[in-house]
Scaffold this active site. Structure first.
Site, PDB file in Angstrom:
ATOM      1  N   LYS A 104      -1.393  -1.436  -4.106  1.00  0.00           N
ATOM      2  CA  LYS A 104      -2.419  -0.401  -4.143  1.00  0.00           C
ATOM      3  C   LYS A 104      -1.675   0.917  -4.160  1.00  0.00           C
ATOM      4  CE  LYS A 104      -6.350   1.778  -2.000  1.00  0.00           C
ATOM      5  NZ  LYS A 104      -5.990   3.122  -1.557  1.00  0.00           N
ATOM      6  N   VAL A 149      -9.123   1.089  -6.665  1.00  0.00           N
ATOM      7  CA  VAL A 149      -9.626   1.056  -5.289  1.00  0.00           C
ATOM      8  C   VAL A 149     -10.104   2.470  -4.965  1.00  0.00           C
ATOM      9  CG1 VAL A 149      -9.096   0.404  -2.906  1.00  0.00           C
ATOM     10  CG2 VAL A 149      -7.884  -0.699  -4.790  1.00  0.00           C
ATOM     11  N   TYR A 199       0.877  -1.178   0.000  1.00  0.00           N
ATOM     12  CA  TYR A 199       0.000   0.000   0.000  1.00  0.00           C
ATOM     13  C   TYR A 199       0.914   1.228   0.000  1.00  0.00           C
ATOM     14  CZ  TYR A 199      -4.279   2.480   1.767  1.00  0.00           C
ATOM     15  OH  TYR A 199      -5.384   3.277   1.952  1.00  0.00           O
TER      16      TYR A 199
END
Lengths: 311, 311, 311, 311
Positions: D166, D213, D138
């Site tokens: 992500k 996302v 992330y």
């Protein structure tokens, strides 16, 4: 007159008084020079951040430096800021400053562009060689992100490129480490460490700094000279008390915050409003695009001056 | 035992000794407590940055705090770090620390997420109300970008939410302004300002700070106690000389740089290597994923200890 | 020749070729102009970051601009960077650029000093009024921390101060929000949004950007023109494939990293080494204090050129 | 149900609905799951920034994850955020998430403390090994300053530590370079690149990203699914038009700015106000110390929903 080795004492970074139309007000600048020399300043620094150097075109920079050199008339050394993005541009300012009679130069690391410690050292060496004047490095991370740490500075202190550092980083721990390292190498008598942290001068002098370059010293140079003399004489409690008084006075830099001004317009506007209220300069204007302090802020500046016993 | 009002003196932020497999070494932590109390430390701070609090899961945090409380056995106050992202998470640590016998809590502003001064004040008020222990705010911009300035702190000092500030910002000018503002409001006797700038302690005490939380005080607590006592007695030259010696010793935090380690692994590894060489702790390991100091760096730590007269 | 409204297409930010002694190599600059115009560039941008504007003194800046205007000879518009710290200094460059025949100016927000949105808008208005040329704002947070967001830009688009934005922020989401806001106000036909994100040009054009100012377009202008034409024709898969090829070629900016150079020396050195290898310019030197690319890095540049089908 | 290789499509980072007293509202969370699954979401991400993970204590985190797993009931994969300062703390969350039935984990680099690329890689390897679930890195520089660049990610893609990224950096150029490098190594079929830049999804998909996302996908999941399907089918103009509509809707995150709230309170408050107005969740409260959106801001949210055709 040359630069003392090491440079020490109180070195106000002079404001650049402007006329209402934005020209350099050389009469007021001369008056400001008298204001700080009468208080006992040991040198003056023209064209630093307090001098709005970022806002002055080349012609105004040169007018301001010429006026300061003339007004000082050899009584103390004149340091000239040569602030620009990188080496060739700085060298232009440096040669002009030398021609105008500056005694030393003050330069930052390259900015606007990315740089590297190897390049930063090369930058200072080229400026020192090109201008033929003593050179002081200027660490001001709020304007120039590249920090001038001991790894960059010590080789330049050792080889004579730099005559000192103006440290506006606020990092007193780093200043301590530099001073310890300089003493270890026997360089503290040739390399001057000057703090620009005008609210921590007592601590910086206690750590061994040679002097101070306080923006607030435009307004109250006598206070900084007293603080410096207390420290030199080991009267640390008196030094701290003087610093406390000056820290309270520093509130005059924050009167514009509520009005949505830049920190620069508020702080430099506060210095200039104070100098105007004290009768030192004719006009409190700051350079465009900074906006003038609103009236309520000027009232607050007056209040702070009165409280500090200056009005 | 409760917290003195205001808290003052030397408060080492204890390292958390680990076993080779990464468990908290409670025996060594007890030994470290004796090391700093024998030197005259006035309180201890468990689970701060020097205690690798970011690296310890909840179980290890609680083991470390319990061991420190047991070892201190009421001789001095125990401050417990309750470092987490925001209010609800901090409150969990705070309640656990209260149950384990901490005398006061140390908490940062919210981090990881964006925040706002209104929220920061609310955060501290909720922690104070929820845990029932004196609360010290922790300003550490290298970890938590939100600064705790006078605008945030003064209302919390006035309404009794905060018992003090641990200032690891390095910004001695800001600390000066806070101290001047506290004195003006008569709050300096109830709100403690503790500096975490271990190389500017003399300057901070000269400015009126109440005490110091020095990571290097794990290694040389006696040095910091001497420095503090010199300052309390107005022996500022002696205080500065002691600070100079400690600034030279601080080089033990930078031995791992060449090996490509994080600053954390190098600095905390340096503290722990020193404590291991001094016989205080059994194992110099830092928590994963930090890598251990290489042998040459340990040799450099040994050299710095010897030079400082500690070995 | 004036500036198209809105400006669109591929606008290479021209490198400034230098001689071994650091003078502007006007012959090579002319050759570079031919290189990009032959490829179909729609305009050129002189004295941007790729043009080492931070490194060029005023004389060299003017030499470079004059040479570019001469070489272009009215075939496409010439945009001139007028990069300096604040308004008065920018105005000096702006007037010089107007006198030298630039068709439009490109200016950043104030830097080195603190600023405020009100001041930033005033800054652009003064530059627009003082120089009499179309003005493009330059958002480049790596050099100028003050961001030019929609709140600053939209009033300046509406009142005609700005003819466009060069967006080197890399923030494609922000660019999208600006484009949506411009269209809502009917300003997208008069205000040009040009991306400087040379590896996200397909995405920026898909979002509605009018053009691109790609540093890598010095090396492969034909690639960027193909990419632009694919996008204009709705051939998005082909545009993306071209962008992928250019993204691989961009590796030539990173060959100097291992040698401890600044990002600037590595990236601009990579562009210039490529142009030298392609026979466009006579000497790959970058301006002091940047160091030259080492031989192994030049070999890597050659490899990347070959892999991209350019050698 | 396991994680598709590579994970692709629309993965809403679910808000965590709260009751007025600050508990997790599991009924509303179930309703939110139905809202996004009915729209065609390909997976859900629980306990990300949109899920206020920084504000939830461990008990609430686990309640939220359990509720989401139950509500999803195996229809799509459930990704669980395991956000904490460093390895040991993340591992605690990771083991809990595995026990609660998460299909994959999402973890950042260490934060609060300094770190180093060697440590970051070790950190991810320890989490992967300790929890036994697919792991997604992330990159969210607004919360975790350490960037996850190709130099860190590629070895972890190659050795199977990471199943994807992500990317909430907003840096579409960097995403492009990573995608080109992955394809070159044949890793793009096993390593998923998901953009968190909810206003540049069309560009990210054009560059080859596998999915998105989007925080705004809580409010309008159907819009993001349409956008994704247009992109998959090569209907890029339609994808861009859908993205434009969503970029306008994104204004609902900024309604609280005038009231002096944090960005977080304004943006997450905007998402939750919208979900409340849409009848998806029972209460729009965000977690303390965030303040609720004022009424005028809620009115603005309603206006944006109506304008986007959602009300």
């Amino acid at each position: 007159m040359g630069l003392p080795v090491p440079l020490s004492g109180v070195v106000p970074p002079l404001c650049t008084p402007l006329t209402p139309s934005g020209e350099v007000d050389t009469r007021s600048l001369g008056s400001l020079v008298e204001h700080v020399l009468a208080a006992g300043a040991h040198a003056v620094f023209v064209l630093g951040s307090s001098g709005e150097t970022a806002y002055l075109d080349d012609a105004r920079r040169r007018t301001a430096l010429r006026a300061a050199v003339d007004a000082v008339a050899g009584r103390v050394p004149v340091l000239a800021g040569v602030v620009d993005m990188t080496t060739a541009r700085v060298l232009d300012h440096a040669r002009a400053a030398a021609a105008l009679g500056a005694d030393a130069l003050v330069a930052t690391a390259p900015f606007y562009t990315a740089t590297h410690p190897v390049e930063v050292r090369d930058h200072f060496r080229r400026i020192r060689a090109g201008a033929g004047l003593p050179l002081i490095a200027y660490d001001i991370p709020s304007s120039v992100p590249t920090r001038l740490d001991a790894g960059i500075l010590l080789p330049l202190a050792e080889d004579g490129t730099l005559a000192g550092l103006k440290d506006s980083s606020g990092d007193l721990g780093g200043l301590r480490r530099l001073l310890v390292a300089l003493r270890r190498r026997g360089l503290d008598a040739s390399f001057a460490v000057l703090t620009g942290s005008e609210l921590a001068v007592d601590g910086a002098l206690l750590a061994g700094a040679h002097g101070v370059v306080p923006g607030l010293g435009n307004v109250d140079p006598a206070g900084y000279v007293r603080l410096y003399e207390h420290a030199r004489a080991g009267r640390w409690a008196e030094a701290a008390a003087e610093q406390d008084r000056l820290a309270a006075l520093f509130a005059l830099t924050g009167t514009g915050d509520l009005a949505g001004m830049s920190w620069s317009a508020s702080a430099l506007g506060g210095f200039k409003a104070a100098l105007h209220l004290l009768g030192v300069i004719d006009c409190p204007a700051t350079a465009a695009p900074q906006h003038p302090l609103p009236g309520a802020a000027v009232d607050a500046v007056r209040h702070h001056l009165a409280e500090a016993g200056l009005l």
